[in-house]
Design an enzyme around this catalytic site. Structure first.
Site, mmCIF file in Angstrom:
data_model
loop_
_atom_site.group_PDB
_atom_site.id
_atom_site.type_symbol
_atom_site.label_atom_id
_atom_site.label_comp_id
_atom_site.label_asym_id
_atom_site.label_seq_id
_atom_site.Cartn_x
_atom_site.Cartn_y
_atom_site.Cartn_z
ATOM 1 N N CYS A 104 0.816 -1.223 0.000
ATOM 2 C CA CYS A 104 0.000 0.000 0.000
ATOM 3 C C CYS A 104 0.848 1.271 0.000
ATOM 4 O O CYS A 104 0.331 2.357 -0.250
ATOM 5 C CB CYS A 104 -0.934 0.009 1.201
ATOM 6 N N HIS A 248 -3.184 7.071 1.972
ATOM 7 C CA HIS A 248 -3.636 5.727 1.619
ATOM 8 C C HIS A 248 -4.988 5.461 2.287
ATOM 9 O O HIS A 248 -5.196 5.772 3.459
ATOM 10 C CB HIS A 248 -2.601 4.695 2.072
ATOM 11 N N ASN A 278 -9.974 -0.580 0.307
ATOM 12 C CA ASN A 278 -8.526 -0.404 0.270
ATOM 13 C C ASN A 278 -8.007 -0.951 -1.060
ATOM 14 O O ASN A 278 -7.956 -2.163 -1.260
ATOM 15 C CB ASN A 278 -7.919 -1.151 1.464
HETATM 16 N N1 ACO Z 1 -18.205 -8.101 10.689
HETATM 17 C C1 ACO Z 1 -18.609 -8.257 11.960
HETATM 18 N N2 ACO Z 1 -17.769 -8.502 12.976
HETATM 19 C C2 ACO Z 1 -16.447 -8.576 12.684
HETATM 20 C C3 ACO Z 1 -15.964 -8.427 11.372
HETATM 21 C C4 ACO Z 1 -16.892 -8.189 10.345
HETATM 22 N N3 ACO Z 1 -16.524 -8.021 9.065
HETATM 23 N N4 ACO Z 1 -14.608 -8.539 11.391
HETATM 24 C C5 ACO Z 1 -14.258 -8.762 12.671
HETATM 25 N N5 ACO Z 1 -15.366 -8.790 13.462
HETATM 26 C C6 ACO Z 1 -15.445 -9.005 14.895
HETATM 27 C C7 ACO Z 1 -14.245 -9.743 15.456
HETATM 28 O O1 ACO Z 1 -14.431 -11.132 15.352
HETATM 29 C C8 ACO Z 1 -14.227 -9.278 16.901
HETATM 30 O O2 ACO Z 1 -15.181 -10.004 17.621
HETATM 31 P P1 ACO Z 1 -14.837 -10.480 19.127
HETATM 32 O O3 ACO Z 1 -14.638 -9.201 19.901
HETATM 33 O O4 ACO Z 1 -16.049 -11.247 19.493
HETATM 34 O O5 ACO Z 1 -13.589 -11.300 19.013
HETATM 35 C C9 ACO Z 1 -14.735 -7.829 16.818
HETATM 36 O O6 ACO Z 1 -15.430 -7.729 15.560
HETATM 37 C C10 ACO Z 1 -13.643 -6.783 16.858
HETATM 38 O O7 ACO Z 1 -12.622 -7.160 15.941
HETATM 39 P P2 ACO Z 1 -11.313 -6.322 15.777
HETATM 40 O O8 ACO Z 1 -10.415 -6.983 14.766
HETATM 41 O O9 ACO Z 1 -10.715 -6.026 17.130
HETATM 42 O O10 ACO Z 1 -11.932 -4.956 15.154
HETATM 43 P P3 ACO Z 1 -11.223 -3.584 14.913
HETATM 44 O O11 ACO Z 1 -11.999 -2.525 15.573
HETATM 45 O O12 ACO Z 1 -9.743 -3.644 15.163
HETATM 46 O O13 ACO Z 1 -11.418 -3.390 13.347
HETATM 47 C C11 ACO Z 1 -10.208 -3.575 11.280
HETATM 48 C C12 ACO Z 1 -10.845 -4.330 12.442
HETATM 49 C C13 ACO Z 1 -11.283 -2.805 10.556
HETATM 50 C C14 ACO Z 1 -9.569 -4.607 10.328
HETATM 51 C C15 ACO Z 1 -9.134 -2.608 11.803
HETATM 52 O O14 ACO Z 1 -8.296 -3.274 12.707
HETATM 53 C C16 ACO Z 1 -8.298 -1.990 10.702
HETATM 54 O O15 ACO Z 1 -8.759 -1.221 9.900
HETATM 55 N N6 ACO Z 1 -6.980 -2.308 10.677
HETATM 56 C C17 ACO Z 1 -6.088 -1.725 9.688
HETATM 57 C C18 ACO Z 1 -6.039 -2.565 8.445
HETATM 58 C C19 ACO Z 1 -5.180 -1.881 7.403
HETATM 59 O O16 ACO Z 1 -5.006 -0.690 7.428
HETATM 60 N N7 ACO Z 1 -4.584 -2.608 6.472
HETATM 61 C C20 ACO Z 1 -3.752 -1.879 5.512
HETATM 62 C C21 ACO Z 1 -2.596 -2.612 5.156
HETATM 63 S S1 ACO Z 1 -3.010 -3.768 3.978
HETATM 64 C C22 ACO Z 1 -1.740 -3.927 2.824
HETATM 65 O O17 ACO Z 1 -0.686 -3.358 2.921
HETATM 66 C C23 ACO Z 1 -1.948 -4.862 1.691
#
Ligand code: ACO
Length: 327
Positions: A104, A248, A278
């Site tokens: 990214c 990004h 993304n």
């Molecule tokens: N729908 C519903 N529930 C979900 C989903 C979904 N799609 N995905 C996860 N959950 C649940 C999880 O199972 C968890 O449940 P639990 O508490 O019972 O275990 C809960 O939601 C919270 O999950 P988290 O992973 O802690 O959620 P978070 O608030 O961290 O959000 C996210 C997740 C959106 C992925 C966030 O962490 C994020 O944006 N991270 C950055 C990702 C990124 O920027 N990637 C870029 C690099 S990629 C590259 O270079 C190719």
């Protein structure tokens, strides 16, 4: 820019059996829909369409390009470089061509690299393409990753300009200790894909993008402001000098937290994560194109681009925009 026509909404994912809701995805990420390529379309198809537009927009003949630089983590083949496919298709007969792998952060890395070639006097005109089709590598049953990504391409032509115009400063960074925070384990020489290696579901799992979302999120909120400040400092500028922040597009919360940190009004922050998800190396050039089309980007503006992603990698460019769109 080039995007595949096929739109997948959050509700479509739910209808396909994914245990999620539109509300969860919108609230946690800001994503409402994404574009997904069909089986016949590869990264180079999107990249070629974006490149031809960029050349036309710049009024530059492909034959005058010195280099085609393609930033991608999802090339058509393991090798050779997707840049060579683009080079041939657009008729850049005098250009060298290579791919750059910084996920990214790829477009920021590409612009910095091209700037170095141009400022050294080694080259004059360079096409930088950011393209990714990460949806090809997603596990559509894994709700923690498949909701996040979309496909797309963006391209720009860079050429020499007056001092104190164009790219004023660049910052590039990497931390390989975060290798497994977001990665695609199989398909390289460590774990080649062949009939012997891929016989069970654990191995199949390794052919998909894997990510520790929380780890990447925490890394991003730390590295984004740090890198932007470093790049501004190198250009002898301050956050209040930013006319347009083009980051990004991974998560709306990361975008908003950076804007808030630097006191940037939301109309000076470019957002497309809601419509495209993304798109990895393509997200910044797509955002730049849309900013230009909507009259947000003007000649003389100080534009800060900032990318972060797998590697872990990060990069930023401070640019005094040289192009007038007349909007
Ligand atoms: N729908 C519903 N529930 C979900 C989903 C979904 N799609 N995905 C996860 N959950 C649940 C999880 O199972 C968890 O449940 P639990 O508490 O019972 O275990 C809960 O939601 C919270 O999950 P988290 O992973 O802690 O959620 P978070 O608030 O961290 O959000 C996210 C997740 C959106 C992925 C966030 O962490 C994020 O944006 N991270 C950055 C990702 C990124 O920027 N990637 C870029 C690099 S990629 C590259 O270079 C190719």
């Amino acid at each position: 820019m080039s995007l595949p026509p096929n739109v997948i909404t959050n509700d479509d994912l739910k209808k396909n059996g994914l245990e999620t809701t539109n509300e969860w995805i919108v609230q946690r990420t800001g994503i409402r829909e994404r574009r997904v390529t069909d089986a016949e379309t590869a990264s180079s198809d999107l990249a070629i369409a974006a490149s031809l537009q960029a050349l036309e927009d710049a009024g530059i003949d492909a034959k005058d390009l010195d280099l085609v630089l393609c930033a991608t983590a999802t090339g058509d083949y393991v090798w050779p470089a997707t840049a060579c496919i683009i080079q041939q298709a657009i008729g850049a007969t005098k250009a060298g061509a290579f791919d750059l792998s910084a996920a990214c952060s790829g477009f920021c890395y590409g612009v910095s690299t091209a700037t170095g070639f141009i400022q050294s006097g080694m080259m004059d005109k360079i096409l930088v393409v950011g393209v990714d089709t990460l949806t090809k590598h997603l596990d559509w049953k894994d709700r923690s990753t498949c909701i996040l990504f979309g496909d797309g391409a963006g391209a720009a032509v860079l050429s020499a300009c007056a001092p104190n115009e164009g790219v004023l400063s660049s910052v590039l960074g990497a931390d390989g200790s975060g290798l497994k925070s977001v990665w695609l384990p199989a398909g390289g020489t460590r774990t080649p894909i062949n009939a012997e290696t891929f016989t069970d579901s654990a191995s199949e799992h390794d052919t998909h993008l894997q990510m520790n979302g929380r780890e990447v999120y925490e890394f991003a909120v730390k590295i984004v402001p740090q890198t932007i400040l470093e790049a501004l400092d190198k250009a002898c500028l301050r956050p209040s000098d930013i006319d347009l922040l083009v980051m990004h597009q991974a998560n709306i919360r990361i975008l908003h937290s950076a804007a808030e940190r630097f006191g940037i009004a939301l109309d000076r922050l470019v957002v497309n994560v809601d419509r495209y998800g993304n798109t990895s190396a393509a997200s910044i050039p797509i955002a730049l194109r849309e900013a230009a089309d909507s009259g947000k980007l003007h000649k003389g503006d100080i534009v800060v681009t900032m990318g972060f992603g797998a590697g872990l990698t990060w990069g930023a460019n401070v640019i005094r925009w040289t192009r007038d769109y007349g909007i």
